[in-house]
Motif scaffolding. Structure first.
Motif, PDB file in Angstrom:
ATOM      1  N   ILE A   5       1.262  16.947  41.937  1.00 32.55           N
ATOM      2  CA  ILE A   5       0.911  15.541  42.090  1.00 32.55           C
ATOM      3  C   ILE A   5      -0.101  15.398  43.224  1.00 32.55           C
ATOM      4  N   TYR A   6      -1.164  14.645  42.954  1.00 34.77           N
ATOM      5  CA  TYR A   6      -2.144  14.288  43.980  1.00 34.77           C
ATOM      6  C   TYR A   6      -1.912  12.829  44.320  1.00 34.77           C
ATOM      7  N   LEU A   7      -1.579  12.543  45.567  1.00 39.84           N
ATOM      8  CA  LEU A   7      -1.290  11.188  46.030  1.00 39.84           C
ATOM      9  C   LEU A   7      -2.354  10.777  47.024  1.00 39.84           C
ATOM     10  N   PHE A   8      -2.996   9.631  46.762  1.00 43.34           N
ATOM     11  CA  PHE A   8      -3.980   9.110  47.703  1.00 43.34           C
ATOM     12  C   PHE A   8      -3.869   7.595  47.761  1.00 43.34           C
ATOM     13  N   HIS A   9      -4.490   6.999  48.761  1.00 43.61           N
ATOM     14  CA  HIS A   9      -4.371   5.569  49.014  1.00 43.61           C
ATOM     15  C   HIS A   9      -5.758   4.953  49.164  1.00 43.61           C
ATOM     16  N   VAL A  10      -5.895   3.733  48.680  1.00 43.25           N
ATOM     17  CA  VAL A  10      -7.134   2.977  48.855  1.00 43.25           C
ATOM     18  C   VAL A  10      -6.762   1.560  49.304  1.00 43.25           C
ATOM     19  N   PRO A  11      -7.586   0.952  50.149  1.00 45.31           N
ATOM     20  CA  PRO A  11      -7.294  -0.420  50.571  1.00 45.31           C
ATOM     21  C   PRO A  11      -7.540  -1.398  49.427  1.00 45.31           C
ATOM     22  N   LEU A  12      -6.645  -2.357  49.271  1.00 41.64           N
ATOM     23  CA  LEU A  12      -6.814  -3.382  48.232  1.00 41.64           C
ATOM     24  C   LEU A  12      -7.948  -4.349  48.568  1.00 41.64           C
ATOM     25  N   GLN A  13      -8.139  -4.625  49.857  1.00 43.45           N
ATOM     26  CA  GLN A  13      -9.179  -5.569  50.247  1.00 43.45           C
ATOM     27  C   GLN A  13     -10.552  -5.019  49.866  1.00 43.45           C
ATOM     28  N   GLY A  14     -11.274  -5.799  49.083  1.00 43.91           N
ATOM     29  CA  GLY A  14     -12.611  -5.412  48.643  1.00 43.91           C
ATOM     30  C   GLY A  14     -12.632  -4.457  47.462  1.00 43.91           C
ATOM     31  N   LEU A  15     -11.473  -4.094  46.949  1.00 44.56           N
ATOM     32  CA  LEU A  15     -11.406  -3.162  45.825  1.00 44.56           C
ATOM     33  C   LEU A  15     -11.653  -3.903  44.516  1.00 44.56           C
ATOM     34  N   SER A  16     -12.622  -3.428  43.744  1.00 41.16           N
ATOM     35  CA  SER A  16     -12.891  -4.005  42.425  1.00 41.16           C
ATOM     36  C   SER A  16     -12.329  -3.076  41.365  1.00 41.16           C
ATOM     37  N   ALA A  17     -12.199  -3.576  40.162  1.00 47.52           N
ATOM     38  CA  ALA A  17     -11.719  -2.755  39.049  1.00 47.52           C
ATOM     39  C   ALA A  17     -12.673  -1.581  38.814  1.00 47.52           C
ATOM     40  N   HIS A  18     -13.970  -1.822  38.982  1.00 45.98           N
ATOM     41  CA  HIS A  18     -14.956  -0.753  38.782  1.00 45.98           C
ATOM     42  C   HIS A  18     -14.771   0.359  39.821  1.00 45.98           C
ATOM     43  N   LEU A  19     -14.580   0.001  41.101  1.00 45.64           N
ATOM     44  CA  LEU A  19     -14.358   1.011  42.139  1.00 45.64           C
ATOM     45  C   LEU A  19     -13.051   1.763  41.907  1.00 45.64           C
ATOM     46  N   LEU A  20     -12.024   1.049  41.460  1.00 42.87           N
ATOM     47  CA  LEU A  20     -10.749   1.685  41.155  1.00 42.87           C
ATOM     48  C   LEU A  20     -10.911   2.660  39.992  1.00 42.87           C
ATOM     49  N   PHE A  21     -11.648   2.249  38.967  1.00 46.54           N
ATOM     50  CA  PHE A  21     -11.905   3.123  37.826  1.00 46.54           C
ATOM     51  C   PHE A  21     -12.634   4.392  38.272  1.00 46.54           C
ATOM     52  N   GLU A  22     -13.605   4.246  39.179  1.00 50.01           N
ATOM     53  CA  GLU A  22     -14.332   5.409  39.694  1.00 50.01           C
ATOM     54  C   GLU A  22     -13.404   6.363  40.447  1.00 50.01           C
ATOM     55  N   ALA A  23     -12.484   5.808  41.237  1.00 49.42           N
ATOM     56  CA  ALA A  23     -11.519   6.643  41.969  1.00 49.42           C
ATOM     57  C   ALA A  23     -10.606   7.391  40.995  1.00 49.42           C
ATOM     58  N   LEU A  24     -10.159   6.705  39.948  1.00 53.27           N
ATOM     59  CA  LEU A  24      -9.312   7.346  38.932  1.00 53.27           C
ATOM     60  C   LEU A  24     -10.092   8.415  38.185  1.00 53.27           C
ATOM     61  N   SER A  25     -11.342   8.128  37.860  1.00 56.40           N
ATOM     62  CA  SER A  25     -12.181   9.091  37.147  1.00 56.40           C
ATOM     63  C   SER A  25     -12.412  10.347  37.975  1.00 56.40           C
ATOM     64  N   GLU A  26     -12.628  10.164  39.277  1.00 56.69           N
ATOM     65  CA  GLU A  26     -12.827  11.334  40.155  1.00 56.69           C
ATOM     66  C   GLU A  26     -11.551  12.168  40.224  1.00 56.69           C
ATOM     67  N   ALA A  27     -10.402  11.529  40.332  1.00 59.74           N
ATOM     68  CA  ALA A  27      -9.132  12.271  40.328  1.00 59.74           C
ATOM     69  C   ALA A  27      -8.942  13.004  39.005  1.00 59.74           C
ATOM     70  N   THR A  28      -9.350  12.387  37.908  1.00 56.58           N
ATOM     71  CA  THR A  28      -9.259  13.030  36.595  1.00 56.58           C
ATOM     72  C   THR A  28     -10.142  14.268  36.549  1.00 56.58           C
ATOM     73  N   ARG A  29     -11.343  14.177  37.087  1.00 53.33           N
ATOM     74  CA  ARG A  29     -12.236  15.342  37.119  1.00 53.33           C
ATOM     75  C   ARG A  29     -11.612  16.472  37.942  1.00 53.33           C
ATOM     76  N   GLN A  30     -10.976  16.113  39.048  1.00 52.13           N
ATOM     77  CA  GLN A  30     -10.321  17.133  39.884  1.00 52.13           C
ATOM     78  C   GLN A  30      -9.158  17.801  39.136  1.00 52.13           C
ATOM     79  N   ALA A  31      -8.461  17.028  38.311  1.00 54.54           N
ATOM     80  CA  ALA A  31      -7.308  17.563  37.574  1.00 54.54           C
ATOM     81  C   ALA A  31      -7.739  18.551  36.495  1.00 54.54           C
TER      82      ALA A  31
END
Length: 125
Positions: free
Chosen positions: A98-124
């Motif tokens: 399991i890879y666990l990471f945290h991002v601040p909710l303030q200023g987070l858009s769905a697009h930025l969240l999608f990019e973070a998920l996509s990067e984690a997927t590439r790492q997996a």
């Protein structure tokens, strides 16, 4: 914060080329989703207020796990921890990495969240 979380999840749905995220049963502050074959769980109550915790399931360790693979996981975990970029661990029940990471909710858009998920997927992969 729950309103921000729910809005993000609602806006994230159309960006996913998969099933929409599902609110975890009995956990209104958590969702489960699958992106490119990788399972994620996101919750905004695991960390201090204002943070979104993201768990990315990299899949099971081989049976039995070779010492070299475990050593490499520990090396990567140390690097991630030093950079404040999350942590790797092994789920004691499933033996999944399991890879666990945290991002601040303030200023987070769905697009930025999608990019973070996509990067984690590439790492997996």
């Amino acid at each position: 914060m729950r309103e921000v979380f729910v809005r993000l999840i609602r806006e994230l749905g159309p960006l996913l080329d998969a099933e929409p995220p599902l609110m975890a049963e009995g956990e209104p502050e958590a969702v489960h989703l699958r992106l490119d074959g990788i399972d994620f769980m996101m919750a905004h109550r695991l960390m201090p207020r204002g943070m979104l915790s993201i768990c990315c399931n990299f899949g099971p360790l081989p049976e039995p796990p070779p010492a070299a693979e475990l050593l490499r996981l520990l090396e990567i975990n140390l690097t991630l921890g030093a950079a404040g970029a999350g942590t790797l661990g092994v789920d004691g029940w499933t033996r999944d990495v399991i890879y666990l990471f945290h991002v601040p909710l303030q200023g987070l858009s769905a697009h930025l969240l999608f990019e973070a998920l996509s990067e984690a997927t590439r790492q997996a992969h």
